[in-house]
Design a protein around this motif. Structure first.
Motif, PDB file in Angstrom:
ATOM      1  N   SER A   1      21.242 -12.598 -16.220  1.00 45.02           N
ATOM      2  CA  SER A   1      22.546 -12.466 -16.851  1.00 45.02           C
ATOM      3  C   SER A   1      22.558 -11.309 -17.843  1.00 45.02           C
ATOM      4  CB  SER A   1      22.905 -13.774 -17.561  1.00 45.02           C
ATOM      5  OG  SER A   1      24.134 -13.637 -18.199  1.00 45.02           O
TER       6      SER A   1
ATOM      7  N   TRP B   1      35.488 -16.499 -23.951  1.00 42.42           N
ATOM      8  CA  TRP B   1      34.744 -15.724 -24.960  1.00 42.42           C
ATOM      9  C   TRP B   1      33.822 -14.702 -24.282  1.00 42.42           C
ATOM     10  CZ3 TRP B   1      29.883 -14.699 -26.973  1.00 42.42           C
ATOM     11  CH2 TRP B   1      29.862 -14.239 -28.291  1.00 42.42           C
ATOM     12  N   ARG B   2      33.159 -15.141 -23.221  1.00 40.10           N
ATOM     13  CA  ARG B   2      32.273 -14.211 -22.484  1.00 40.10           C
ATOM     14  C   ARG B   2      33.089 -13.074 -21.878  1.00 40.10           C
ATOM     15  NH1 ARG B   2      29.837 -19.054 -20.197  1.00 40.10           N
ATOM     16  NH2 ARG B   2      31.084 -18.646 -18.343  1.00 40.10           N
TER      17      ARG B   2
ATOM     18  N   ASP C   1      35.800 -21.899 -33.687  1.00 44.86           N
ATOM     19  CA  ASP C   1      36.347 -23.111 -33.056  1.00 44.86           C
ATOM     20  C   ASP C   1      37.213 -23.893 -34.049  1.00 44.86           C
ATOM     21  OD1 ASP C   1      35.044 -22.502 -30.732  1.00 44.86           O
ATOM     22  OD2 ASP C   1      33.386 -23.913 -31.029  1.00 44.86           O
TER      23      ASP C   1
ATOM     24  N   ARG D   1      34.224 -21.044 -23.570  1.00 41.25           N
ATOM     25  CA  ARG D   1      33.050 -20.218 -23.266  1.00 41.25           C
ATOM     26  C   ARG D   1      33.354 -19.116 -22.255  1.00 41.25           C
ATOM     27  NH1 ARG D   1      28.238 -22.616 -21.450  1.00 41.25           N
ATOM     28  NH2 ARG D   1      27.155 -20.840 -22.362  1.00 41.25           N
TER      29      ARG D   1
ATOM     30  N   TRP E   1      28.535 -14.581  -8.350  1.00 42.84           N
ATOM     31  CA  TRP E   1      28.677 -13.732  -9.525  1.00 42.84           C
ATOM     32  C   TRP E   1      29.085 -14.563 -10.741  1.00 42.84           C
ATOM     33  CZ3 TRP E   1      26.879  -8.963  -9.499  1.00 42.84           C
ATOM     34  CH2 TRP E   1      26.772  -8.269  -8.278  1.00 42.84           C
ATOM     35  N   ARG E   2      29.937 -15.527 -10.550  1.00 36.14           N
ATOM     36  CA  ARG E   2      30.382 -16.373 -11.669  1.00 36.14           C
ATOM     37  C   ARG E   2      29.204 -17.168 -12.232  1.00 36.14           C
ATOM     38  NH1 ARG E   2      35.387 -19.997 -10.369  1.00 36.14           N
ATOM     39  NH2 ARG E   2      36.495 -18.046 -10.671  1.00 36.14           N
TER      40      ARG E   2
ATOM     41  N   TYR F   1      40.933 -26.306 -24.739  1.00 34.65           N
ATOM     42  CA  TYR F   1      40.107 -25.314 -25.421  1.00 34.65           C
ATOM     43  C   TYR F   1      38.643 -25.461 -25.015  1.00 34.65           C
ATOM     44  CZ  TYR F   1      37.930 -22.736 -29.256  1.00 34.65           C
ATOM     45  OH  TYR F   1      37.180 -21.853 -29.992  1.00 34.65           O
TER      46      TYR F   1
ATOM     47  N   VAL G   1      36.197 -12.197 -11.177  1.00 31.18           N
ATOM     48  CA  VAL G   1      35.114 -13.201 -11.187  1.00 31.18           C
ATOM     49  C   VAL G   1      35.294 -14.201 -12.321  1.00 31.18           C
ATOM     50  CG1 VAL G   1      32.626 -13.534 -11.398  1.00 31.18           C
ATOM     51  CG2 VAL G   1      33.522 -11.614 -10.078  1.00 31.18           C
TER      52      VAL G   1
ATOM     53  N   LEU H   1      26.128 -16.304 -12.165  1.00 33.08           N
ATOM     54  CA  LEU H   1      25.271 -15.373 -12.907  1.00 33.08           C
ATOM     55  C   LEU H   1      25.870 -15.051 -14.279  1.00 33.08           C
ATOM     56  CD1 LEU H   1      22.646 -13.820 -12.592  1.00 33.08           C
ATOM     57  CD2 LEU H   1      23.928 -11.922 -11.586  1.00 33.08           C
ATOM     58  N   LEU H   2      27.177 -14.853 -14.298  1.00 36.22           N
ATOM     59  CA  LEU H   2      27.835 -14.581 -15.584  1.00 36.22           C
ATOM     60  C   LEU H   2      27.763 -15.787 -16.514  1.00 36.22           C
ATOM     61  CD1 LEU H   2      31.061 -12.680 -14.423  1.00 36.22           C
ATOM     62  CD2 LEU H   2      29.187 -11.719 -15.751  1.00 36.22           C
ATOM     63  N   ALA H   3      27.873 -16.985 -15.907  1.00 36.48           N
ATOM     64  CA  ALA H   3      27.885 -18.209 -16.718  1.00 36.48           C
ATOM     65  C   ALA H   3      26.529 -18.493 -17.339  1.00 36.48           C
ATOM     66  CB  ALA H   3      28.332 -19.390 -15.871  1.00 36.48           C
ATOM     67  N   ALA H   4      25.475 -17.842 -16.833  1.00 36.17           N
ATOM     68  CA  ALA H   4      24.151 -18.058 -17.420  1.00 36.17           C
ATOM     69  C   ALA H   4      24.071 -17.449 -18.823  1.00 36.17           C
ATOM     70  CB  ALA H   4      23.080 -17.438 -16.525  1.00 36.17           C
ATOM     71  N   ASP H   5      25.034 -16.606 -19.116  1.00 36.14           N
ATOM     72  CA  ASP H   5      25.101 -16.054 -20.480  1.00 36.14           C
ATOM     73  C   ASP H   5      25.453 -17.186 -21.437  1.00 36.14           C
ATOM     74  OD1 ASP H   5      25.681 -14.819 -22.843  1.00 36.14           O
ATOM     75  OD2 ASP H   5      26.872 -13.213 -21.949  1.00 36.14           O
ATOM     76  N   ALA H   6      24.615 -17.374 -22.438  1.00 39.85           N
ATOM     77  CA  ALA H   6      24.823 -18.506 -23.349  1.00 39.85           C
ATOM     78  C   ALA H   6      25.814 -18.189 -24.456  1.00 39.85           C
ATOM     79  CB  ALA H   6      23.487 -18.915 -23.959  1.00 39.85           C
ATOM     80  N   GLY H   7      26.416 -17.038 -24.404  1.00 39.60           N
ATOM     81  CA  GLY H   7      27.330 -16.660 -25.482  1.00 39.60           C
ATOM     82  C   GLY H   7      28.486 -17.637 -25.612  1.00 39.60           C
ATOM     83  N   ALA H   8      28.859 -17.874 -26.827  1.00 36.68           N
ATOM     84  CA  ALA H   8      29.979 -18.790 -27.100  1.00 36.68           C
ATOM     85  C   ALA H   8      30.538 -18.461 -28.476  1.00 36.68           C
ATOM     86  CB  ALA H   8      29.499 -20.237 -27.042  1.00 36.68           C
ATOM     87  N   PRO H   9      31.785 -18.818 -28.688  1.00 36.07           N
ATOM     88  CA  PRO H   9      32.340 -18.572 -30.031  1.00 36.07           C
ATOM     89  C   PRO H   9      31.618 -19.402 -31.082  1.00 36.07           C
ATOM     90  CG  PRO H   9      33.846 -19.893 -28.714  1.00 36.07           C
ATOM     91  CD  PRO H   9      32.756 -19.442 -27.799  1.00 36.07           C
ATOM     92  N   SER H  10      31.658 -18.927 -32.298  1.00 37.30           N
ATOM     93  CA  SER H  10      30.991 -19.650 -33.383  1.00 37.30           C
ATOM     94  C   SER H  10      31.758 -20.936 -33.705  1.00 37.30           C
ATOM     95  CB  SER H  10      30.914 -18.767 -34.628  1.00 37.30           C
ATOM     96  OG  SER H  10      32.222 -18.526 -35.102  1.00 37.30           O
ATOM     97  N   LYS H  11      31.068 -21.823 -34.379  1.00 35.25           N
ATOM     98  CA  LYS H  11      31.700 -23.095 -34.770  1.00 35.25           C
ATOM     99  C   LYS H  11      32.880 -22.841 -35.720  1.00 35.25           C
ATOM    100  CE  LYS H  11      28.919 -25.915 -32.631  1.00 35.25           C
ATOM    101  NZ  LYS H  11      29.454 -26.654 -31.466  1.00 35.25           N
TER     102      LYS H  11
END
Lengths: 188, 235
Positions: free
Chosen positions: A124, A33-34, B37, A30, B21-22, A25, A146, B24-34
Motif C-alpha cells: 500500500s 480520508w484516504r 472525528d 476511512r 486495487w481497492r 460517518y 477505485v 490494496l488501497l484499503a491496506a493503508d491504515a490512515g484515518a482521521p484523528s479522534k
C-alpha cells in the motif's frame, strides 16, 4: 446494497436522526480520508479538507436526494473541497512523500497474520508513492474510480471531460501503476 | 483480444476490475484523528439542534433600550427641563473682569427699570431639582429677572450687607451676579417657548419694555425661527 444503506442513513439524518449520521460517518470516514489524502497529496491539509467536506455534507443534508448514489455525491463534494483547497493555496496537488504505513496501525486490517499485514502495508505504501508520481488528472480518475466507486461516465461528468477521455486517463493510470509496482500490482 | 475490445468500448462503464486495487488501497491504515472525528460528530449534532433560544438576546436588548428611552422621556416631561445639566451645557464663564463689568451693568439695569413686586409678575422658574446638576443649586436661587423689588438702588455696601444676611447661595449671587446670569441663560435656553413668550407679554404689559425686548432676543436665540412662526400663526 451498501449504497442504499448509505442513502437511507443520509435521509434519516436529514430527518433529524443523529445516530444515522454517526453510522454513516463510521462507514465512510476511512475511505474518504484516504481518498482526500491521496488526492491532496498534502498530509497537513488532509484533515482540513476532510472536515470541510463533512461540513458541506451536514450543511447540504436538506438538499440531498437519493437520485444519485450517496458515494458519488460524497466524493464529488470531497473533490470540490480539494479543488477549493488548491485554489486557496495557489497550487495543484503536492508531491510530498506520504508516510509509510506502520504495521501496528494496520492492525484493523482483515488479515490477522502479521506478515500479511506487513506485506499489504508495504504494498500500500508503494502504491501511495506510485500514485503521487502519476499526473494529477490520471490520479484523480483512478481514485474516483477505485476509492470513490464512480463509473466512467460519472468521472467524466465530475472532471468536465468526455467519457472517452476519462476512460483513457483511467487506463493510463492503471498501466503506469502496474509498471511502477511490478509484481506487487494486483493481477487482472 | 476480446477483453481489450471490451476495455475500449465507451459504453463499458467499468473497464477495470476495481476490487483488487481497492483492497490494496484499503491496506493503508490512515484515518482521521479522534479530534477530527469529535469535531465532525459534534457539528452534525449541533446542526440538528433547533435554534429556538437565539431570538431572546436581541429582543431583550431592544426592550431595555426602549425602556431607558421611555424613562428619560418621562423624566424630561415630568420636570419640564433637561434631565442632566453638565458642564458642556453651560457656556464658559467670562473672565473675572468681564464678570465685574457685567455685574455693574446688571446693577444699573436693575436700577433703571422700575419693577413690580414678585407676586405681581410671575418670575421664570428655574428647573426642578436634578441629580446631575453641577451648578450651584439651592432652593429658589434668585435670578436677575426675578429679583425682588428691594433690588433697586443696591449700593456696593448694601450688597455686602445683603450678602451677609442671605443664604450662602444668595450671598454668592449678590457678589457675582454675572456667574448666575450665565447659568440662567443656559436654563432659559431650554424653556418652553410658549410659556416664555407669555412671560414676555406680561413684562411688556407691565411696562418693562427693555426687559421684554431683551428676553425676546434671548427667546429668538434659544428657539430660532419660533417667534416668526408664532406671529404668523397668530395672524
Amino acid at each position: 446494497m451498501e449504497e442504499q444503506a448509505d442513502a437511507q442513513l443520509m435521509l434519516r439524518y436529514a430527518a433529524g436522526d443523529v445516530r444515522a449520521f454517526e453510522e454513516l460517518y463510521e462507514r465512510n470516514r476511512r475511505p474518504l480520508w484516504r481518498f482526500i489524502k491521496r488526492l491532496a497529496g498534502d498530509a497537513a491539509a488532509t484533515d482540513d479538507v476532510f472536515q470541510e467536506c463533512w461540513s458541506r455534507v451536514i450543511g447540504g443534508r436538506a438538499r440531498y436526494r437519493p437520485t444519485a448514489r450517496f458515494r458519488t455525491w460524497l466524493y464529488r463534494i470531497a473533490y470540490n473541497c480539494c479543488m477549493d483547497h488548491w485554489r486557496r493555496s495557489g497550487r495543484r496537488a503536492g508531491h510530498e512523500t506520504m508516510d509509510d504505513d506502520a504495521i501496528t496501525a494496520a492492525a484493523d486490517s482483515e488479515s490477522s497474520n502479521p506478515l500479511e499485514i506487513a506485506v499489504a502495508s508495504e504494498k500500500s505504501g508503494r502504491l501511495n508513492a506510485a500514485l503521487l508520481r502519476l499526473p494529477d488528472e490520471q490520479r484523480l480518475a483512478f481514485l474516483l474510480y477505485v476509492e470513490g466507486g464512480l463509473t466512467v461516465a460519472e468521472i467524466a461528468q465530475e472532471t468536465g471531460t468526455g467519457a472517452e477521455t476519462a476512460k483513457s486517463r483511467l487506463r493510463y493510470a492503471v498501466t503506469h501503476l502496474k509498471e511502477m509496482l511490478g509484481a506487487d500490482a494486483p493481477a487482472d | 483480444m476480446r477483453r481489450r475490445t471490451e476495455d475500449m468500448d465507451p459504453k463499458n462503464d467499468e473497464p477495470i476490475d476495481r476490487e483488487p486495487w481497492r483492497r490494496l488501497l484499503a491496506a493503508d491504515a490512515g484515518a482521521p484523528s479522534k479530534d477530527t472525528d469529535r469535531l465532525i460528530l459534534a457539528e452534525a449534532r449541533r446542526a440538528l439542534t433547533p435554534h429556538t433560544g437565539r431570538w431572546w438576546l436581541p429582543a431583550s436588548l431592544a426592550a431595555s433600550l426602549l425602556l431607558a428611552v421611555l424613562l428619560v422621556q418621562w423624566q424630561l416631561e415630568d420636570s419640564g427641563a433637561p434631565a442632566f445639566v453638565t458642564e458642556s451645557d453651560v457656556p464658559p464663564a467670562p473672565a473675572s473682569s468681564a464678570i465685574d463689568s457685567e455685574a455693574s451693568g446688571a446693577a444699573s439695569s436693575i436700577e433703571a427699570v422700575p419693577r413690580k413686586a414678585p407676586a405681581e409678575i410671575p418670575a421664570p422658574m428655574p428647573p426642578g431639582p436634578s441629580p446631575a446638576v453641577e451648578v450651584p443649586h439651592t432652593p429658589s436661587p434668585p435670578l436677575v429677572d426675578a429679583a425682588p423689588a428691594a433690588a433697586p438702588s443696591l449700593s456696593s455696601a448694601d450688597a455686602e450687607r445683603a450678602a451677609d444676611a442671605a443664604t450662602p447661595a444668595q450671598a454668592e449671587f449678590t457678589r457675582e451676579p454675572g456667574k448666575f446670569q450665565v447659568v440662567k441663560e443656559s436654563v432659559a435656553a431650554r424653556r418652553n417657548p410658549e410659556e416664555w413668550f407669555a412671560e414676555i407679554e406680561v413684562l411688556r404689559a407691565a411696562g418693562r419694555i427693555e426687559e421684554a425686548e431683551a428676553e425676546l432676543v434671548r427667546l429668538e436665540a434659544a428657539w430660532p425661527g419660533w417667534l416668526s412662526r408664532h406671529r404668523q400663526e397668530k395672524q
